[in-house]
Every structure is written in C-alpha cells, then in structure tokens.
Design a protein around this motif. Structure first.
Motif, PDB file in Angstrom:
ATOM      1  N   ARG A 113       0.840  -1.215   0.000  1.00 37.40           N
ATOM      2  CA  ARG A 113       0.000   0.000   0.000  1.00 37.40           C
ATOM      3  C   ARG A 113       0.867   1.254   0.000  1.00 37.40           C
ATOM      4  O   ARG A 113       0.636   2.179  -0.776  1.00 37.40           O
TER       5      ARG A 113
ATOM      6  N   ALA B 153      -5.939  -2.698   0.687  1.00 36.00           N
ATOM      7  CA  ALA B 153      -6.346  -2.251   2.029  1.00 36.00           C
ATOM      8  C   ALA B 153      -7.459  -3.146   2.579  1.00 36.00           C
ATOM      9  O   ALA B 153      -7.541  -3.344   3.789  1.00 36.00           O
TER      10      ALA B 153
ATOM     11  N   ARG C 234      -6.868   0.398  -2.701  1.00 42.20           N
ATOM     12  CA  ARG C 234      -8.101   0.116  -1.948  1.00 42.20           C
ATOM     13  C   ARG C 234      -8.337  -1.387  -1.841  1.00 42.20           C
ATOM     14  O   ARG C 234      -8.762  -1.890  -0.783  1.00 42.20           O
ATOM     15  N   THR C 235      -8.051  -2.110  -2.903  1.00 41.86           N
ATOM     16  CA  THR C 235      -8.219  -3.568  -2.885  1.00 41.86           C
ATOM     17  C   THR C 235      -7.274  -4.188  -1.852  1.00 41.86           C
ATOM     18  O   THR C 235      -7.692  -5.037  -1.066  1.00 41.86           O
TER      19      THR C 235
ATOM     20  N   HIS D 254      -4.785   3.606  -7.487  1.00 43.31           N
ATOM     21  CA  HIS D 254      -5.590   3.865  -6.286  1.00 43.31           C
ATOM     22  C   HIS D 254      -6.624   2.764  -6.064  1.00 43.31           C
ATOM     23  O   HIS D 254      -6.891   2.382  -4.924  1.00 43.31           O
ATOM     24  N   ASP D 255      -7.183   2.226  -7.140  1.00 45.37           N
ATOM     25  CA  ASP D 255      -8.106   1.088  -7.012  1.00 45.37           C
ATOM     26  C   ASP D 255      -7.388  -0.107  -6.392  1.00 45.37           C
ATOM     27  O   ASP D 255      -7.939  -0.793  -5.531  1.00 45.37           O
TER      28      ASP D 255
ATOM     29  N   THR E 208       1.159   3.909  -3.047  1.00 45.46           N
ATOM     30  CA  THR E 208       0.779   5.295  -2.766  1.00 45.46           C
ATOM     31  C   THR E 208       1.904   6.243  -3.163  1.00 45.46           C
ATOM     32  O   THR E 208       1.661   7.287  -3.795  1.00 45.46           O
TER      33      THR E 208
END
Length: 116
Positions: free
Chosen positions: A34, A111, A108-109, A104-105, A38
């Motif tokens: 992540r 995360a 989120r996945t 970003h997708d 980022t």
C-alpha cells in the motif's frame, strides 16, 4: 484490457504471496505494498510532466502490479513506461490519469485484504 482500461485484479496472485509471507509477515507485506503504491501514484501525479520521474515510477509500478496480481495495470504501466522512454508527453498525459486511478483502485483492494 490495456490502453487505459486498468481494472482486472487476480486475488489468487496476492493470496499466494501472502501465504508465502506467512502470518507473521503478511500484514507487513500488505502495508508495504500500500505504501509503495501510494508513493508511486503521488510521485507520478506530482511530476507528470517529468519523463524521467514517470519512467522511474512506472518501473516500480510494473513490479508492484505484477506482484499484486493486477495484469491490466501492469500492462498499462509498461506502456506508460515506454511513453516516458520515448518522451511522448502527449501519450503520457493521455494514459497517466487512468494508471493513477487504477493504482488507487489497487491500493483500496489491498487495504481490504486480510492476512492469512
């Protein structure tokens, strides 16, 4: 998909990686993925007109997307990397937003993933 259509995710690849990491390290691996994704997205967004920055960040993203099981993002990052090598600023401007969204997708996945 390719050409800006970055959406596929294969959870099998990430799950295998987490199993290999084991319960003691899987959480740390997810956190680092992540964080690294980022950083890549932020740097590419901040320096979108700098071909050398885009190229370097794509190099990292190609590895991360492949490791995490995002083949479409991997392919688009590879294409964006080539555009940066070619110093094709118009091509970068056209593809970069989709790559950043897909990154970003994926963040989120990841995360939402839980260690084994």
């Amino acid at each position: 998909m390719g050409a800006g259509m970055t959406s596929a995710f294969d959870p099998t690849t990430l799950n295998r990686l987490l199993q290999l990491a084991g319960p003691d390290f899987a959480g740390e691996l997810l956190r680092r993925l992540r964080d690294d994704l980022t950083t890549v997205a932020n740097r590419m967004t901040a320096d979108a007109t700098d071909c050398a920055v885009v190229q370097a960040q794509c190099h990292v993203l190609i590895a991360l997307a492949g490791t995490a099981g995002a083949p479409d993002l991997h392919a688009d990052a590879d294409r964006l990397h080539q555009l940066a090598l070619d110093r094709d600023t118009a091509g970068i401007a056209a593809l970069l937003p989709a790559v950043v969204r897909a990154t970003h997708d994926l963040i989120r996945t990841i995360a939402g993933a839980s260690p084994p």
